[in-house]
Structure formats: C-alpha cells, structure tokens
Design a protein around this motif. Structure first.
Motif, PDB file in Angstrom:
ATOM      1  N   ASP A 153      93.913  56.766  71.707  1.00 23.33           N
ATOM      2  CA  ASP A 153      92.626  57.857  72.365  1.00 23.33           C
ATOM      3  C   ASP A 153      91.139  56.987  72.241  1.00 23.33           C
ATOM      4  O   ASP A 153      90.681  58.087  71.288  1.00 23.33           O
ATOM      5  CB  ASP A 153      92.970  58.950  72.096  1.00 23.33           C
ATOM      6  CG  ASP A 153      92.554  60.033  73.027  1.00 23.33           C
ATOM      7  OD1 ASP A 153      91.810  58.836  74.297  1.00 23.33           O
ATOM      8  OD2 ASP A 153      92.013  60.984  73.332  1.00 23.33           O
ATOM      9  N   LEU A 154      90.693  56.315  72.758  1.00 19.67           N
ATOM     10  CA  LEU A 154      89.846  55.763  72.249  1.00 19.67           C
ATOM     11  C   LEU A 154      88.839  56.224  73.696  1.00 19.67           C
ATOM     12  O   LEU A 154      87.254  56.077  73.348  1.00 19.67           O
ATOM     13  CB  LEU A 154      89.484  54.296  72.544  1.00 19.67           C
ATOM     14  CG  LEU A 154      90.586  53.372  71.158  1.00 19.67           C
ATOM     15  CD1 LEU A 154      90.583  52.335  71.319  1.00 19.67           C
ATOM     16  CD2 LEU A 154      90.407  53.784  70.457  1.00 19.67           C
ATOM     17  N   ALA A 172      89.389  44.930  74.129  1.00 18.33           N
ATOM     18  CA  ALA A 172      90.876  45.958  74.220  1.00 18.33           C
ATOM     19  C   ALA A 172      90.292  46.961  73.757  1.00 18.33           C
ATOM     20  O   ALA A 172      90.875  47.805  74.648  1.00 18.33           O
ATOM     21  CB  ALA A 172      91.216  44.669  73.445  1.00 18.33           C
ATOM     22  N   ALA A 173      89.428  47.308  72.458  1.00 14.75           N
ATOM     23  CA  ALA A 173      89.297  48.746  72.755  1.00 14.75           C
ATOM     24  C   ALA A 173      88.383  49.394  73.461  1.00 14.75           C
ATOM     25  O   ALA A 173      88.351  50.959  74.638  1.00 14.75           O
ATOM     26  CB  ALA A 173      88.083  48.628  71.406  1.00 14.75           C
ATOM     27  N   LEU A 174      87.246  48.382  74.732  1.00 14.19           N
ATOM     28  CA  LEU A 174      86.764  49.130  76.142  1.00 14.19           C
ATOM     29  C   LEU A 174      87.683  49.691  77.260  1.00 14.19           C
ATOM     30  O   LEU A 174      87.321  49.810  77.618  1.00 14.19           O
ATOM     31  CB  LEU A 174      85.128  47.549  75.388  1.00 14.19           C
ATOM     32  CG  LEU A 174      84.225  47.817  74.879  1.00 14.19           C
ATOM     33  CD1 LEU A 174      83.445  46.604  74.975  1.00 14.19           C
ATOM     34  CD2 LEU A 174      83.761  48.930  74.851  1.00 14.19           C
ATOM     35  N   LYS A 175      88.028  48.357  77.123  1.00 15.07           N
ATOM     36  CA  LYS A 175      88.894  48.806  78.259  1.00 15.07           C
ATOM     37  C   LYS A 175      90.554  49.380  78.039  1.00 15.07           C
ATOM     38  O   LYS A 175      90.880  50.482  78.965  1.00 15.07           O
ATOM     39  CB  LYS A 175      89.921  47.294  78.468  1.00 15.07           C
ATOM     40  CG  LYS A 175      88.608  46.068  78.946  1.00 15.07           C
ATOM     41  CD  LYS A 175      90.032  45.117  79.750  1.00 15.07           C
ATOM     42  CE  LYS A 175      88.614  44.668  80.692  1.00 15.07           C
ATOM     43  NZ  LYS A 175      89.929  43.484  82.101  1.00 15.07           N
ATOM     44  N   LEU A 176      90.379  49.932  76.728  1.00 12.96           N
ATOM     45  CA  LEU A 176      91.340  50.921  76.427  1.00 12.96           C
ATOM     46  C   LEU A 176      90.379  52.208  76.630  1.00 12.96           C
ATOM     47  O   LEU A 176      91.399  52.955  76.132  1.00 12.96           O
ATOM     48  CB  LEU A 176      92.030  50.806  75.077  1.00 12.96           C
ATOM     49  CG  LEU A 176      93.237  50.238  75.052  1.00 12.96           C
ATOM     50  CD1 LEU A 176      92.785  49.061  73.651  1.00 12.96           C
ATOM     51  CD2 LEU A 176      94.599  50.475  75.846  1.00 12.96           C
ATOM     52  N   ARG A 180      81.657  52.263  73.700  1.00 12.67           N
ATOM     53  CA  ARG A 180      80.912  51.964  73.724  1.00 12.67           C
ATOM     54  C   ARG A 180      81.305  50.809  71.766  1.00 12.67           C
ATOM     55  O   ARG A 180      81.815  51.266  70.947  1.00 12.67           O
ATOM     56  CB  ARG A 180      79.607  51.930  72.612  1.00 12.67           C
ATOM     57  CG  ARG A 180      79.027  52.772  71.842  1.00 12.67           C
ATOM     58  CD  ARG A 180      77.767  53.064  71.657  1.00 12.67           C
ATOM     59  NE  ARG A 180      77.145  53.735  70.603  1.00 12.67           N
ATOM     60  CZ  ARG A 180      76.641  53.436  69.307  1.00 12.67           C
ATOM     61  NH1 ARG A 180      75.470  53.012  70.146  1.00 12.67           N
ATOM     62  NH2 ARG A 180      76.061  54.955  68.858  1.00 12.67           N
ATOM     63  N   VAL A 181      81.646  49.487  71.393  1.00 11.90           N
ATOM     64  CA  VAL A 181      81.886  49.474  70.490  1.00 11.90           C
ATOM     65  C   VAL A 181      80.474  48.041  70.259  1.00 11.90           C
ATOM     66  O   VAL A 181      79.592  47.674  70.780  1.00 11.90           O
ATOM     67  CB  VAL A 181      82.850  48.183  71.089  1.00 11.90           C
ATOM     68  CG1 VAL A 181      83.181  47.022  70.296  1.00 11.90           C
ATOM     69  CG2 VAL A 181      83.933  48.857  71.501  1.00 11.90           C
ATOM     70  N   ILE A 182      80.528  47.793  68.442  1.00 13.52           N
ATOM     71  CA  ILE A 182      79.896  47.453  68.214  1.00 13.52           C
ATOM     72  C   ILE A 182      79.897  45.781  67.031  1.00 13.52           C
ATOM     73  O   ILE A 182      81.756  46.269  66.334  1.00 13.52           O
ATOM     74  CB  ILE A 182      78.575  47.810  67.132  1.00 13.52           C
ATOM     75  CG1 ILE A 182      77.475  49.032  67.749  1.00 13.52           C
ATOM     76  CG2 ILE A 182      78.353  47.313  65.942  1.00 13.52           C
ATOM     77  CD1 ILE A 182      78.162  50.387  67.516  1.00 13.52           C
ATOM     78  N   GLN A 202      84.373  42.234  82.350  1.00 13.52           N
ATOM     79  CA  GLN A 202      82.966  43.328  82.860  1.00 13.52           C
ATOM     80  C   GLN A 202      82.925  44.176  81.933  1.00 13.52           C
ATOM     81  O   GLN A 202      83.277  45.504  82.601  1.00 13.52           O
ATOM     82  CB  GLN A 202      83.393  43.389  83.771  1.00 13.52           C
ATOM     83  CG  GLN A 202      83.279  41.704  85.563  1.00 13.52           C
ATOM     84  CD  GLN A 202      84.309  42.397  86.680  1.00 13.52           C
ATOM     85  OE1 GLN A 202      84.765  43.654  86.639  1.00 13.52           O
ATOM     86  NE2 GLN A 202      83.839  42.110  87.913  1.00 13.52           N
ATOM     87  N   VAL A 203      83.017  43.987  80.299  1.00  9.16           N
ATOM     88  CA  VAL A 203      82.864  45.026  79.605  1.00  9.16           C
ATOM     89  C   VAL A 203      81.188  44.928  78.660  1.00  9.16           C
ATOM     90  O   VAL A 203      81.035  45.579  77.936  1.00  9.16           O
ATOM     91  CB  VAL A 203      83.839  45.940  79.329  1.00  9.16           C
ATOM     92  CG1 VAL A 203      85.433  46.303  79.820  1.00  9.16           C
ATOM     93  CG2 VAL A 203      83.858  44.168  77.869  1.00  9.16           C
ATOM     94  N   ALA A 204      80.309  44.253  79.057  1.00  7.46           N
ATOM     95  CA  ALA A 204      79.437  43.769  78.411  1.00  7.46           C
ATOM     96  C   ALA A 204      78.561  45.032  77.911  1.00  7.46           C
ATOM     97  O   ALA A 204      77.782  44.541  76.929  1.00  7.46           O
ATOM     98  CB  ALA A 204      78.505  42.014  78.414  1.00  7.46           C
ATOM     99  N   ASP A 205      78.088  45.105  78.633  1.00  6.54           N
ATOM    100  CA  ASP A 205      76.916  46.689  79.285  1.00  6.54           C
ATOM    101  C   ASP A 205      77.763  47.453  77.814  1.00  6.54           C
ATOM    102  O   ASP A 205      77.052  48.572  77.442  1.00  6.54           O
ATOM    103  CB  ASP A 205      76.610  47.734  80.303  1.00  6.54           C
ATOM    104  CG  ASP A 205      77.628  48.186  80.822  1.00  6.54           C
ATOM    105  OD1 ASP A 205      79.579  46.958  80.979  1.00  6.54           O
ATOM    106  OD2 ASP A 205      78.492  48.955  81.458  1.00  6.54           O
ATOM    107  N   ARG A 206      78.558  47.805  77.879  1.00  6.45           N
ATOM    108  CA  ARG A 206      79.078  48.710  76.375  1.00  6.45           C
ATOM    109  C   ARG A 206      79.351  47.756  74.890  1.00  6.45           C
ATOM    110  O   ARG A 206      79.475  48.502  73.758  1.00  6.45           O
ATOM    111  CB  ARG A 206      80.208  49.540  77.149  1.00  6.45           C
ATOM    112  CG  ARG A 206      80.458  50.279  77.565  1.00  6.45           C
ATOM    113  CD  ARG A 206      80.975  50.864  78.744  1.00  6.45           C
ATOM    114  NE  ARG A 206      82.053  50.380  78.870  1.00  6.45           N
ATOM    115  CZ  ARG A 206      83.763  50.129  78.679  1.00  6.45           C
ATOM    116  NH1 ARG A 206      83.740  51.434  77.701  1.00  6.45           N
ATOM    117  NH2 ARG A 206      84.469  49.864  79.458  1.00  6.45           N
TER     118      ARG A 206
END
Length: 289
Positions: A153-154, A172-176, A180-182, A202-206
């Motif tokens: 559960d992310l 994948a983590a962002l889409k799940l 935010r991801v580093i 379309q997840v570059a902002d996070r």
C-alpha cells in the motif's frame, strides 16, 4: 546482406588482445560478453572491465575468408575454443520490438512498450521502452521488485529507488499511489532515462532525481534497491539509515549464493527478512526495527 559471427572463449587477461586481433583481420565489430552471466561493477573512467571468463564476438561480412582469420588468431593465441556461425540478415529493429511485449507483475501492474496496445486500461500501466539504462521488467531482479511494489500500500508514501536505472521502479511506485519518489543513481544516463520515463508517464512532478552523494536525502517509508550484491553490502549503513522505523525495504540484484552475506549486512537493522527467488536471482525484503 548476411554476416559471419565468430565467438571465441577468452579470459580477462587475453580478451582485449583477441578483440584487437579480430579487428586486425577484418572484423567489422567486436563485442565482449560474460560467458558466465556474472554482473560487474560500473567501470571507472578510461577503464575496461572484463570478466573472469569472457567470450569475444567478432562480426564479418559473409564474403570474408574465415580460414584466414582463424589461422591468424590461432597463430597469435594457440588453439582456441570458438564457434563460427552465419547470421541471417533481417529487420533487427522489428525483431527486437516483436520480442518485447506487455508484462504483468502482481495483481494490477503492467509494463507496456509504446508500440503495443495496453492489455488492461483499468490496470496500473507503466509505459516504458527499452533504452540506455537498466530496467525494463524482463530481468528477474526487476520483476521481483515490481511484484513486491505491487503488493504494498504505497498511497501517500515516500519511496526511495536506490539505483534507479531506467526509472521503472520509481515510475511504478508513483503510479501505484506513492506521494513522492526519490531516485538515486551513479550514472548520469540513468538520471536522464528516469526523467524521460517519468515525463512519458506523467508523474515527473512527484519524482526527484539525484546522482549518488550529491543531495541530502530524507528517510523514506519504502526503499527499493536493485543493484548488485557487492554494493548492497557496502552501502548497508547508508541504505539502512534512509528507511524510517517500521519502513519497508527490498534488496535485489543478487544471486542465490550471495543471499546470506547480504542478509547478514542488514539483519541488525531489519526484521522479518524474507527471501524470494526467480530464475536463481533473489530479492530480500524486511521491516526496519
């Protein structure tokens, strides 16, 4: 045009000389391959890193006189273990694309190349094409990490992808559902590839991307590191400090015989260490104490 490919088994001491000799007797290209599929570290600038057992592959035009080439090589290096074969001329780009299909990981996660229709529009779909950086989902270590992420559960979590490569795990983590991801890597090309794939999805902002050692990192709820056994052991203090108490860790990029030494490097900081296997590659996951 058809081609002739000569594959010679060499060692780390002779591989470069064999490759040079192939070029001298007409090879159009020379490639070094690990004959035992053993991962190596990234070479230092100007350094050629070769494996303990190396196959040297040369490519010639079909009209080449390979008896002359083989006699030249055997005069230089003595009796060789080799394989000579003809390669059919084909549309290699088309053949390569035909072999890369959408892949499912866990219950809801798909990785899809841009030239294929999405199998399940309602699923979590990561759009990614093979490129310069490691990670498309085809390798067991990437597959093990994707399946693990799919089972978490992310939602609202902070995730660190240590050794982000193509960015496949970060995206994948962002889409799940990660907030935010580093992404961290030692290779500038990996940073570029991760940024491009995040923008495509379309997840570059996070997603924040950094070269290793160039930024102060926060502690994360989840950390995934798909690198190699040696670096995983060397970086154990650094990686452990980046996971918050109760946070989740997954380590991959190691072979079956390397699991005990990697587990030993993390067992003081993590509990419930579990090992999963796919095609002799392993993933270790656990919870920060």
């Amino acid at each position: 045009m058809a081609w002739l490919q000569l594959r010679v088994n060499a060692t780390s001491a002779t591989a470069e000389s064999v490759g040079d000799a192939m070029s001298e007797c007409g090879a159009l290209s020379v490639t070094f391959l690990d004959s035992k599929d053993t991962p190596i570290f990234e070479p230092l600038p100007g350094e050629t890193r070769l494996w303990g057992e190396t196959d040297v592959m040369g490519l010639w035009q079909a009209s080449a006189d390979m008896d002359v080439a083989l006699n030249y090589l055997q005069n230089q290096f003595g009796q060789l273990t080799y394989k000579l074969e003809a390669l059919e001329d084909k549309d290699w780009e088309r053949a390569w694309m035909d072999n890369f299909k959408p892949m499912k990981f866990g219950h809801r996660l798909w990785v899809c190349p841009s030239w294929c229709p999405v199998p399940d529009p309602a699923a979590v779909n990561v759009m990614l094409d093979p490129g310069l950086a490691f990670g498309t989902g085809t390798h067991p270590t990437t597959a093990l990490c994707l399946t693990w992420l799919d089972g978490l559960d992310l939602v609202g979590k902070t995730v660190i992808d240590y050794g982000c490569g193509s960015g496949i795990l970060a995206v994948a983590a962002l889409k799940l559902g990660a907030a935010r991801v580093i992404g961290i890597d030692i290779d500038p090309q990996a940073i570029q590839a991760s940024q491009a794939n995040a923008e495509r999805n379309q997840v570059a902002d996070r997603l924040a991307l950094h070269l290793a050692g160039e930024a102060e990192l926060p502690v994360a709820d989840v950390l995934v590191a798909n690198i190699l056994a040696g670096p995983l052991q060397e970086l154990a203090p650094t990686i452990s400090d980046l996971v918050k108490t109760g946070g989740q860790l997954a380590l991959s990029g190691l072979l079956m015989e390397q699991q005990d030494s990697v587990k030993a490097a993390y067992q003081d900081q993590f509990e419930n260490l579990q090992v999963s296997e796919q095609d002799q590659w392993m993933r270790i996951d656990g919870i920060k104490k």
